[in-house]
Design an enzyme around this catalytic site. Sequence first.
Site, PDB file in Angstrom:
ATOM      1  N   ARG A  23      -4.534   1.236   6.034  1.00  0.00           N
ATOM      2  CA  ARG A  23      -5.666   0.968   7.020  1.00  0.00           C
ATOM      3  C   ARG A  23      -6.544  -0.206   6.709  1.00  0.00           C
ATOM      4  O   ARG A  23      -6.416  -0.755   5.320  1.00  0.00           O
ATOM      5  CB  ARG A  23      -6.630   2.059   6.696  1.00  0.00           C
ATOM      6  CG  ARG A  23      -7.911   2.253   7.529  1.00  0.00           C
ATOM      7  CD  ARG A  23      -8.687   3.573   7.272  1.00  0.00           C
ATOM      8  NE  ARG A  23      -8.132   4.602   7.477  1.00  0.00           N
ATOM      9  CZ  ARG A  23      -7.975   5.786   7.068  1.00  0.00           C
ATOM     10  NH1 ARG A  23      -8.469   6.031   5.797  1.00  0.00           N
ATOM     11  NH2 ARG A  23      -7.080   6.852   7.334  1.00  0.00           N
ATOM     12  N   ASN A  87     -12.963   7.121  -2.259  1.00  0.00           N
ATOM     13  CA  ASN A  87     -11.572   7.017  -2.429  1.00  0.00           C
ATOM     14  C   ASN A  87     -11.098   6.839  -3.782  1.00  0.00           C
ATOM     15  O   ASN A  87     -11.579   6.071  -4.446  1.00  0.00           O
ATOM     16  CB  ASN A  87     -10.972   5.714  -1.425  1.00  0.00           C
ATOM     17  CG  ASN A  87     -11.482   5.681  -0.127  1.00  0.00           C
ATOM     18  OD1 ASN A  87     -10.979   6.499   0.555  1.00  0.00           O
ATOM     19  ND2 ASN A  87     -12.240   4.745   0.291  1.00  0.00           N
ATOM     20  N   ASP A 103      -4.594   3.422  -2.041  1.00  0.00           N
ATOM     21  CA  ASP A 103      -5.365   4.512  -1.715  1.00  0.00           C
ATOM     22  C   ASP A 103      -4.221   5.600  -2.071  1.00  0.00           C
ATOM     23  O   ASP A 103      -3.271   5.827  -1.670  1.00  0.00           O
ATOM     24  CB  ASP A 103      -5.471   4.667  -0.228  1.00  0.00           C
ATOM     25  CG  ASP A 103      -6.122   5.845   0.509  1.00  0.00           C
ATOM     26  OD1 ASP A 103      -5.988   6.952  -0.129  1.00  0.00           O
ATOM     27  OD2 ASP A 103      -7.232   5.738   1.009  1.00  0.00           O
ATOM     28  N   ASP A 107      -9.808  12.412  -2.251  1.00  0.00           N
ATOM     29  CA  ASP A 107     -11.246  11.484  -1.947  1.00  0.00           C
ATOM     30  C   ASP A 107     -12.255  12.461  -2.585  1.00  0.00           C
ATOM     31  O   ASP A 107     -12.216  13.762  -2.485  1.00  0.00           O
ATOM     32  CB  ASP A 107     -11.430  11.648  -0.506  1.00  0.00           C
ATOM     33  CG  ASP A 107     -10.368  10.558   0.233  1.00  0.00           C
ATOM     34  OD1 ASP A 107     -10.363   9.665  -0.254  1.00  0.00           O
ATOM     35  OD2 ASP A 107      -9.735  11.341   0.889  1.00  0.00           O
ATOM     36  N   GLU A 123      -2.428  16.798   0.289  1.00  0.00           N
ATOM     37  CA  GLU A 123      -1.864  15.049   0.857  1.00  0.00           C
ATOM     38  C   GLU A 123      -1.353  14.577  -0.297  1.00  0.00           C
ATOM     39  O   GLU A 123      -0.487  13.868  -0.363  1.00  0.00           O
ATOM     40  CB  GLU A 123      -3.053  14.467   1.808  1.00  0.00           C
ATOM     41  CG  GLU A 123      -2.707  13.270   2.595  1.00  0.00           C
ATOM     42  CD  GLU A 123      -3.335  12.838   3.027  1.00  0.00           C
ATOM     43  OE1 GLU A 123      -3.145  11.405   3.621  1.00  0.00           O
ATOM     44  OE2 GLU A 123      -4.691  13.375   3.478  1.00  0.00           O
TER      45      GLU A 123
END
Length: 176
Positions: A23, A87, A103, A107, A123
């Site tokens: 991102r 993050n 990343d 989070d 995730e």
Amino acid sequence: MVAPNAGTNIKIQSYKHNGNLHRTWESTIVLKGTEQVVIGANDKTVVQESDGRTWITREPAICYFHAKHWFNVIGMLRDDGIHYYCNISSPFVYEENSIKYIDYDLDLKVYPDMTYDLLDEDEYEIHRDEMKYPGVLDRILYNNISDLQRWVQQRKGPFSPGFVDQWYERFLTYRW
């Protein structure tokens, strides 16, 4: 490491452990830049996802990056108070007019009353297996989650009273 100068417009680039770009935030104004800490701000900036989709941030945000901690903190100024999105990531590097970090999916979402939730553990586990994170990385990340939770509880660093508001006032001096 070279640091960005206050007033400089930079990008923020988030990568994944395998080196793929995840991102990009197109425009962030540096409010403080040292080799250890970069504090930046943005408002209604374009964000590009790795799949090509783009979106625009909805509110002003103060971004806190540290060269020694495995997390970064975004304080978003909303009508009901400051919301933080943290993050769990590698420490940042500054190169090619960009803040860059890896990343690691996990989070910490912190609410105005300083309660928080740990997000995206599922995730993280998928990516840990797919990208074969070493065991030592798992320990580093979870230790940094504990450190981050202590910072929230102790109102330290970007969670201290007035921190986001003070830097937002500085940001307003750069807007034209």
